[in-house]
Design an enzyme around this catalytic site. Sequence first.
Site, PDB file in Angstrom:
ATOM      1  CE  LYS A 118      -3.846   1.846   2.847  1.00 26.74           C
ATOM      2  NZ  LYS A 118      -4.660   1.560   4.041  1.00 26.74           N
ATOM      3  CB  SER A 168      -7.959   3.375   2.997  1.00 28.06           C
ATOM      4  OG  SER A 168      -7.151   2.834   4.007  1.00 28.06           O
ATOM      5  CB  SER A 201      -8.067   0.541   5.884  1.00 32.21           C
ATOM      6  OG  SER A 201      -8.786   1.736   5.804  1.00 32.21           O
TER       7      SER A 201
HETATM    8  N1  GLN Z   1     -13.300   3.519   6.860  1.00 29.64           N
HETATM    9  C1  GLN Z   1     -12.315   3.897   7.831  1.00 29.64           C
HETATM   10  C2  GLN Z   1     -12.074   5.387   7.732  1.00 29.64           C
HETATM   11  O1  GLN Z   1     -12.495   5.970   6.795  1.00 29.64           O
HETATM   12  C3  GLN Z   1     -11.113   3.100   7.600  1.00 29.64           C
HETATM   13  C4  GLN Z   1      -9.813   3.805   7.777  1.00 29.64           C
HETATM   14  C5  GLN Z   1      -8.621   2.921   7.905  1.00 29.64           C
HETATM   15  O2  GLN Z   1      -8.705   1.810   8.434  1.00 29.64           O
HETATM   16  N2  GLN Z   1      -7.473   3.437   7.476  1.00 29.64           N
HETATM   17  O3  GLN Z   1     -11.489   5.971   8.585  1.00 29.64           O
END
Ligand code: GLN
Length: 502
Positions: free
Chosen positions: A59, A134, A158
């Site tokens: 990532k 994400s 995420s």
């Molecule tokens: N959906 C979560 C957010 O928007 C996930 C974020 C994450 O795990 N980086 O914060």
Amino acid sequence: MRLPDGFLSYCNEWEERIGAFIEFAPDGPKTDEGDGGAGSAASTSESAAAVAGFPFAVKDNIAVKGFSLTCGSKLLANFRSPYTATAVGKLQTAGASVIGKTNLDEFGMGSSTDNSALKKTNNPWDTSRVPGGSSGGSAAAVAAGIVPFALGTDTGGSIREPAAFCGVVGLKPTYGAVSRFGLVAYASSLECAGVIADTVSRCRAVFSIIRGRDPMDETTQDPPPNAPPLYGSKPGSKCVIGVLSPEAIARAAASTVESERLDAAVQAAVLEDEVRRAFDASRERLAGLGYKLVDVEVPALKYGVPAYYTIATAEASANLARFDSVRYGVRPGFAENADDLVDRARDAGFGPEVKLRILLGTFVLRSGFQDRYYLRAQRIRAGIKKSFESLLGGDGYGDGAGTECNAKCGAVLLPVFPTRAFGRGPSALSAFAQKAADLYTCCANLAGLPALSFPVSVEGGLPVGVQLLGGAFAEGTLLDIAEEYESRYPFPHPPGYRAFWS
Ligand code: GLN
């Protein structure tokens, strides 16, 4: 590394359709000096065999020397990393090669990868839909068979949500089990580096290599000696699985009287029929495999999302202060003075979701109001942690009895996300509904506990996953259950998938 015949054209065909990568460089970045990273890998021969000689994707908020490190942001569009994250270095030492950097919601903020300022990534099962986020690029790359595994980060879901949307395995480890050295911080007290993989055994192998104490990250620790083993648990031993059912969550919601907004959030977390069906099927299948299932409740869960967004944005507002275009980032062509330079750079560089969260974070931390928001969120967080510990046991492991000592169950089964991969345009999920839907995933981050998402069925052409949440350092227990499930109900692949890396 040697790539199999036909592999590059296979990648190109997929990549044209899904756009998983911000940088794809199977021969390594031009500037790569072969930095092996900070960690030496204590890997078993079993785990080394599952990664050595294989490519993997990372990532693009995790540092790999010489590669891009954009975080999906315009602000860092030209930035290249001068060093390698510990987790990546350990995999390189074990013989795996980074093949590219994957797309993400800007700085990890989102559930679709559509918040990336650099490109769109599509779901390999249906390219009109999002891959989740994400870590959407990493999940899409694994689901398409471009890489057998990838690294992601998980602050509130995420890794697990895109894994569920793309039909692959996603592990968010115990907080502190894997080094965060080399991760671009979003919310430091919640986030973990973790694994997205094609199979449970590969996920286990990668995790066994990347975990462990790292002097570069003082929050890391080795697993306690009496924690459930990652390899070689007693054959046939079956733990009790607590089921946090959609009904239990609805019951918690029904007791909510104090806020209409909270009610709307709970409504947004109701499972769609297909997800509901898959969840019920997984419950029955696990019972069929000999697990004892008991219903459990965690009433404090309904406050999880407000607490998560309070803490995450507070930390984000502090962590993202470093992006001032002086040390990092794209510089504006003109500025009146130093303050103006920073203002212009941040205004042009950050996307709307990042700006929203920085504002929210500074709002909840503003002087005189910490009690009302931030400290209250921390109290909710402590309550959620306590509720899960009363089900799963604490992290003492001191009396040699492992999780069985004071735990009612060895794992808790719960949904990952209320919908399957959603579309764009009119069929998109609203930004509010996406945040509300973090209910199922953010509790593991608030509690610092490990959670594993794995695919259980395909409904209407799209995969559905479920999630197992465990006690601290009980990743082995979660992986054992999922592996048994997988051997009986093999995981699906999207049409066009070819297995290059078995
Ligand atoms: N959906 C979560 C957010 O928007 C996930 C974020 C994450 O795990 N980086 O914060």
